[in-house]
Design an enzyme around this catalytic site. Structure first.
Site, PDB file in Angstrom:
ATOM      1  N   GLU A 183       0.835  -1.201   0.000  1.00 28.86           N
ATOM      2  CA  GLU A 183       0.000   0.000   0.000  1.00 28.86           C
ATOM      3  C   GLU A 183       0.871   1.253   0.000  1.00 28.86           C
ATOM      4  OE1 GLU A 183      -3.544  -0.039   2.293  1.00 28.86           O
ATOM      5  OE2 GLU A 183      -3.289   2.023   2.997  1.00 28.86           O
ATOM      6  N   PHE A 213       0.866   5.844  -0.313  1.00 32.42           N
ATOM      7  CA  PHE A 213       0.014   7.045  -0.193  1.00 32.42           C
ATOM      8  C   PHE A 213       0.551   8.128  -1.134  1.00 32.42           C
ATOM      9  CE2 PHE A 213       3.305   7.516   3.100  1.00 32.42           C
ATOM     10  CZ  PHE A 213       3.782   8.799   2.836  1.00 32.42           C
ATOM     11  N   PRO A 214      -0.248   9.091  -1.524  1.00 30.91           N
ATOM     12  CA  PRO A 214       0.181  10.119  -2.471  1.00 30.91           C
ATOM     13  C   PRO A 214       1.182  11.071  -1.807  1.00 30.91           C
ATOM     14  CG  PRO A 214      -2.220  10.054  -2.289  1.00 30.91           C
ATOM     15  CD  PRO A 214      -1.672   9.243  -1.161  1.00 30.91           C
ATOM     16  N   LYS A 229       3.646  14.430  -1.153  1.00 28.79           N
ATOM     17  CA  LYS A 229       3.222  15.833  -1.133  1.00 28.79           C
ATOM     18  C   LYS A 229       3.833  16.657  -2.261  1.00 28.79           C
ATOM     19  CE  LYS A 229       1.592  16.563   3.526  1.00 28.79           C
ATOM     20  NZ  LYS A 229       1.463  15.128   3.837  1.00 28.79           N
ATOM     21  N   THR A 285      -3.761   5.322  -1.417  1.00 31.03           N
ATOM     22  CA  THR A 285      -4.822   5.855  -0.547  1.00 31.03           C
ATOM     23  C   THR A 285      -5.413   7.135  -1.128  1.00 31.03           C
ATOM     24  OG1 THR A 285      -3.229   7.086   0.782  1.00 31.03           O
ATOM     25  CG2 THR A 285      -3.723   4.825   1.460  1.00 31.03           C
ATOM     26  N   ASP A 306     -12.281   9.337   7.405  1.00 36.25           N
ATOM     27  CA  ASP A 306     -12.311  10.100   8.648  1.00 36.25           C
ATOM     28  C   ASP A 306     -13.246  11.297   8.498  1.00 36.25           C
ATOM     29  OD1 ASP A 306     -10.324   8.540  10.007  1.00 36.25           O
ATOM     30  OD2 ASP A 306      -8.852   9.460   8.653  1.00 36.25           O
ATOM     31  N   PRO A 364     -11.163   2.359  13.049  1.00 35.63           N
ATOM     32  CA  PRO A 364     -10.707   2.421  14.444  1.00 35.63           C
ATOM     33  C   PRO A 364     -11.618   3.229  15.366  1.00 35.63           C
ATOM     34  CG  PRO A 364      -9.244   3.688  12.995  1.00 35.63           C
ATOM     35  CD  PRO A 364     -10.235   2.995  12.118  1.00 35.63           C
ATOM     36  N   ASP A 366     -19.322  -4.478  15.059  1.00 36.12           N
ATOM     37  CA  ASP A 366     -18.436  -4.344  13.914  1.00 36.12           C
ATOM     38  C   ASP A 366     -18.455  -5.599  13.053  1.00 36.12           C
ATOM     39  OD1 ASP A 366     -17.189  -2.028  13.176  1.00 36.12           O
ATOM     40  OD2 ASP A 366     -15.176  -2.895  13.458  1.00 36.12           O
ATOM     41  N   GLN A 377      -7.333  -2.447   8.877  1.00 37.26           N
ATOM     42  CA  GLN A 377      -6.526  -1.261   9.149  1.00 37.26           C
ATOM     43  C   GLN A 377      -5.130  -1.725   9.550  1.00 37.26           C
ATOM     44  OE1 GLN A 377      -5.507   1.643   8.601  1.00 37.26           O
ATOM     45  NE2 GLN A 377      -7.391   2.689   9.225  1.00 37.26           N
TER      46      GLN A 377
END
Lengths: 522, 522
Positions: free
Chosen positions: A24, A26-27, A29, A55, A116, A149, A166, A184
Site C-alpha cells: 500500500e 500514499f500520495p 506531497k 490511498t 475520517d 478504528p 463491527d 486497518q
C-alpha cells in the site's frame, strides 16, 4: 483483473500453500516525491505483489493526484491497482467522476471506505448528496471494506459491544457485495486475530533515536508478526509500506516470499494489467527500452495484438504530443541514454556488451540490442521468461544510427551473410531494406508445456517507420536542446539527426549467429 | 487465387527465369476411373503445379461430374483448380448454376470456351438463351479463352486470313477481360510459335505396336518440344495429361522442373487453395492422417484459424454424416489403416517406426504419431517444410487406443516424466488428463527469416473430444462391420470400441525427448 480473482488464482493454483502479498502507498506531497515513489514502486513491483493500492488522502484532499497515480500504477508500472475511495466531502457526482475515471483507465479495484471526519470535525457527518458510510458506497459500487478504528477505546481495545457490532456490520458489507476485506494497519497480531488492534510503542522507546535500529526492529517485528499470521492459516499479507521500500522488501525476504535472484518475468516486457490490454502479448522491439512511451502511444487502440502481430499491423500509433512528459522520460528518471526509459541496461545486454562497445567505436551508435538465444531454459534469470519447464529463443538484434556511407558499406558486406535482414531509414523517410514492409519478424519467442508458441517481440517494418520519428526527435529534443544555439555540440548533433540512418538489423540464424561478424572489417 | 496471379507470382518472384507448369485432366467414365484419377492427381500435385484444370466434356455431357471433380480438386486435393466451361447446350441458367456452384466451392478460375457443336451437328448453333461464342462467355464472366481448331484447314495449316482473324479475335477476348490464354493441345512447336498446329503421326508409324516405345518417344518428343518452347522465352507450360501420370512427370523430370527428392511442403499438411480458407495455417494433429475428413467437417466455418488456434477453439465441427464417403475414405483408397486416408506412412514416421512397433506389441494401438524435431533445417525432405533458411520443430507425439488398466499404469508411470502431458477419453466421454481443456499445445512450429513463428499443428483437448467420436466410430463402421454379426472378430472389435481409451500423449521436452521411455517397463 479483480484482486479477489488474483488472490484465489494465486492461492489455488498448484501450490495451495502459497502466501501472497501486496503493497500500500500514499500520495506524496511534492512532484519530486511522486517521481521517487514511482522509481521505488518499479523495484518493488518487480517482486510480483498480487496488487498495490494507493490511498485517497484525508477528506478527498488528494483526489486528483490519487487518480493520476492510480492511472500510472495500472498502466505504466503495470501492477494490478486498487484505489481507495472515501465518502468524506464527496457528493455522489464526485464519486461517480472518480469511478468513471478509473474505469476508463482500465482499473477494476476500489477499496470503499467511509473515511475520517473532515479536518476540524469530531464526528463524520453525511454531506448533502453524499454517503453516510462505506456500506452505502459498497452498495453504490459493490466493492470493499475496512474495519474502522472509531470503535476502539482509549485503552486500545474495542468494547465487546463494538466488537460484535463491527462483525455484524462487516457481514452486511460482504452481503452487499464486498469481495475483499483489508484490515486497518496494526501491530498486535493476537488482537488482529481477535479482530482488535493494540499498542507496541513501548518497545520502541529505548531505540527511538537510532533510525537504523528502529528500522531493524520494524523488520524483525514485521517478520515475526507475519510468521504468526501465516501460521494461523492466513495466506494474504497486505503491507502498509508508508511508501518505504526496504522494510517491506526486508520482511518479505525474511519470510522467504521473495528473492532478488528469483524475480521472474511472465513476458520479456512487463505484462499489462489494464483491463483493456490484458490479452496483449506482442510488441515491436523498437520501444523495448521505452515501454512507457509505447504504452502511451498505443493507449486507446481498439484491439491489442495477441498471438501474433499481423492483426494490429495497421493500427495507428498516436503522436507523442506531450513533450513535457516526453522530456521527463528522456532526461528525468533515465540514467542510461536518451533512448532508454529504463534504470539500467537489461541484464542480458551484458552478454554482448563488448561487441556493442566495439561497433559503437566504429561509428554504429547502438540504441537497442539483444543477444541470440537458442533454446535457453525459461527459468534462467538473464534471458528467461514465462512459465517453468519451457525454452526461450531470441534472434540477435541490434539497432543503431550510422552515416549513409557506413550504411552503404554494411549493405554491401551483408550480402555475404544471407541470414541478415535489415531495415534502414533516415529522418526524411528514405528506406533501405532487404525485406518487405509487411514482413513481420518474430525475434523473441518461447515454447512451453501444453501451450501455443508465444512470440512477444517482433521487428515490424511498418512500426519501425513510426518509431523512427520518435528516435530521430530525441537527437534534438532530448539532447541538442541541452546546448545553447551557437554551441558546436548542438550543431554536430543536429547534423547527425539530419544525415544519419536509423538501422534495424536482425540475424535470422539464431542457432549459428554471426550478427557482429559483418562489422569486423570496419 | 487466380491462376494469372499465381503465374505472375511464380515467374516474377526472385527467380525470374523460372518456368512453371500445369496439368489438364478430363472426367473419367467410371466411378473407379474417378478414384484412380484422384490417386494419380495426389502424386502429381505433390510436385506443385501452378494449377490443374478439368475439362467440361463434349456438349456439357459431364457437367455435374466436372463440377464435383473440380470441387474435390480445389478442396480435398488442395490444388489451384481451373474448370473448363463451354457454351454448347448451355442456356445461361445452366451456366450461372455452374458458376455459382464453383464460386461457393471457393474456385476462382474458369476456362471459357465456345465448345464443339453438339454431337451429330457440323456447325455450332447458338441455343435459345445461350451464348454464341467464348467472347460472349468471357464477357459474361470475364474469363478465359482458347484458340479453336475450326479455322485449321485439312492440311493442318490455317489460311492466312483465318490466322489474322483469329489473332484479332483473341485480342478482343483479352480486351473483354480474359486473363490467361491456353492453347489447344499441339505437337508442332514451330507452328505453335506461329500460332498454328501441324501433324507428327508419321514418326509414330514404325513403333505404333510397341506401347513402351510409343511412350518413350512421346516423353522424348514432349521434352524436346518443351525445350524449344522454353528457349523461345515462354515460361508457362500447360500439359494435357490425358489423365496419364508417367509421361507428364517424365517430361518435367527431363526438363529439370521437378525432382522426386525435392518435393517441398509449404506446411506439414497441404495448404488449402479454397478461396475461403486461404489464411488457414493451424490444425489439430488428430486429423493428420485424415485431412479430407478434417476439411469436410470444417467446410463452412466462417473463419479459419491462422497464426494460432485460440480464435477457433469454439468453432463447431460438422458431424461426418456422409457414411458412404466415410467408408470409402476408410476402406477404399486407403492402404495403411482404417484411421488413415494417406497412401502410406508419412516419411518422418520411419524415424520412430521401431519404437511404435514395440509399444503396439505391448497393447498400445497407435494410430498417429510424430517424432521429436529440435531445430532441423526447413529444407530437409523428411521433416522439413516452409521456406528455405528456416528451422522446424516438433514435440514428440503419439496417439493410441489402450485398455483402462494400461491407461492407469501409464498415468502412474508418467508422474516420473514431468514433460509428458496427456488427454485420454473413452467412447462414453470419461476424461483422464493432466492439462486443462483450454490448454492448446503447439506440437509443430517453424522459425523462418523475417517471419512470425508458424505453428501449423496443435493438440487441442476440445477438438480431441470431437475427434474421439470419429476415431471410435471407425472400430465398428470401418472395421467390425467387415465381419458377420456372429464372427468372434466382430465381437472382439466391438468390445475394444466399448472399453478402450483413446489417448493423446505429448512430450513437451523436444530437446531431450523421452516419449517412449515411459513405456519401457510395460
Amino acid at each position: 483483473m479483480k484482486v479477489i480473482e488474483k488472490i484465489l488464482e494465486s492461492t489455488a493454483a498448484g501450490d495451495a500453500g502459497k502466501t501472497v502479498f501486496s503493497f500500500e502507498f500514499f500520495p506524496p506531497k511534492t512532484e519530486e516525491g511522486v517521481e521517487n515513489l514511482f522509481e521505488r514502486m518499479e523495484r518493488m513491483v518487480a517482486h510480483n505483489p498480487t496488487f498495490c493500492d494507493i490511498t485517497w488522502g484525508a477528506g478527498g484532499s488528494t483526489a486528483e493526484l490519487t487518480l493520476e497515480i492510480a492511472r500510472r500504477m495500472q498502466n505504466l508500472v503495470c501492477v494490478e491497482t486498487m484505489m481507495h475511495l472515501t465518502c468524506t466531502n464527496m457528493p455522489v457526482e464526485k464519486i461517480d467522476h472518480a469511478l468513471e475515471t478509473i474505469k476508463k483507465d482500465g482499473i477494476q479495484n476500489v477499496l470503499a471506505l467511509r473515511g475520517d471526519p473532515p479536518r476540524g470535525q469530531d464526528k463524520f457527518v453525511q454531506i448533502q448528496g453524499g454517503f453516510a458510510c462505506a456500506l452505502d458506497l459498497v452498495e453504490h459500487i459493490r466493492k470493499s471494506y475496512e474495519a474502522h478504528p472509531e470503535v476502539i477505546e482509549s485503552n486500545g481495545l474495542a468494547t465487546p459491544e463494538a466488537y460484535a457490532n463491527d462483525l455484524a456490520y462487516l457481514k452486511r458489507k460482504v452481503d452487499a457485495g464486498a469481495d475483499v476485506i483489508v484490515t486497518q494497519l496494526f501491530y498486535d497480531v493476537d488482537n488482529f486475530l481477535k479482530f482488535i488492534p493494540s499498542e507496541i510503542t513501548a518497545a520502541l522507546e529505548p531505540i527511538k533515536d537510532n533510525e537504523e535500529a528502529v528500522r531493524a526492529y520494524g523488520v524483525q517485528l514485521g517478520t515475526e508478526m507475519c510468521k504468526k499470521i501465516m501460521a494461523s492459516g492466513i495466506k494474504t499479507l497486505h503491507l502498509y509500506t508508508l511508501n518505504m521500500e526496504k522494510s517491506a522488501l526486508g520482511i518479505l525476504t525474511n519470510l522467504g516470499l521473495i528473492e532478488e535472484s528469483k524475480i521472474s518475468r511472465p513476458l520479456p516486457w512487463r505484462r499489462p494489467t489494464n483491463l483493456f490490454r490484458l490479452k496483449e502479448d506482442v510488441r515491436p522491439i523498437f520501444w523495448a527500452n521505452r515501454p512507457k512511451s509505447y504504452i502511451t502511444r498505443t493507449t486507446g487502440w481498439e484491439q491489442y495484438p495477441h498471438g501474433r502481430w499481423g492483426n494490429a499491423s495497421n493500427a495507428s500509433y498516436g503522436a507523442l504530443t506531450d513533450h513535457q512528459k516526453f522530456m521527463k522520460y528522456c532526461l528525468g528518471q533515465l540514467k542510461t541514454s536518451p533512448w532508454s526509459e529504463l534504470d539500467a541496461l537489461q541484464p542480458e545486454t551484458k552478454i554482448i556488451d563488448e561487441q556493442l562497445a566495439s561497433i559503437n567505436l566504429k561509428g554504429f551508435l547502438t540504441i537497442n540490442s539483444q543477444p541470440p538465444v537458442n533454446g535457453a531454459k525459461s527459468e534462467l534469470p538473464s534471458v528467461g521468461w514465462g512459465p517453468a519447464g519451457g525454452y526461450v529463443y531470441q534472434k540477435a538484434y541490434v539497432e543503431f544510427f550510422c552515416s549513409g556511407d557506413k550504411l552503404n558499406a554494411l549493405v554491401e558486406k551483408s550480402k555475404a551473410y544471407p541470414s541478415l535482414t535489415y531495415v534502414a531509414v533516415n529522418k526524411d523517410g528514405n528506406l533501405v531494406s532487404n525485406v518487405g514492409i509487411n514482413d513481420v519478424n518474430a525475434v523473441t519467442w518461447g515454447v512451453f508445456p501444453a501451450k501455443e508458441i508465444i512470440q512477444p517481440t517482433v521487428v515490424d517494418p511498418s512500426s519501425f517507420l513510426i518509431w523512427k520519428d520518435e528516435a530521430f526527435e530525441i537527437w534534438s529534443r532530448g539532447w541538442a536542446q541541452l546546448y545553447s544555439e551557437d554551441d558546436s555540440s548542438r550543431t554536430l548533433l543536429q547534423e547527425v539527426q539530419n544525415t544519419y540512418y536509423l538501422v534495424s538489423l536482425v540475424d535470422n540464424d539464431y542457432i549459428n549467429s554471426n550478427l557482429f561478424t559483418v562489422f569486423k572489417d570496419f
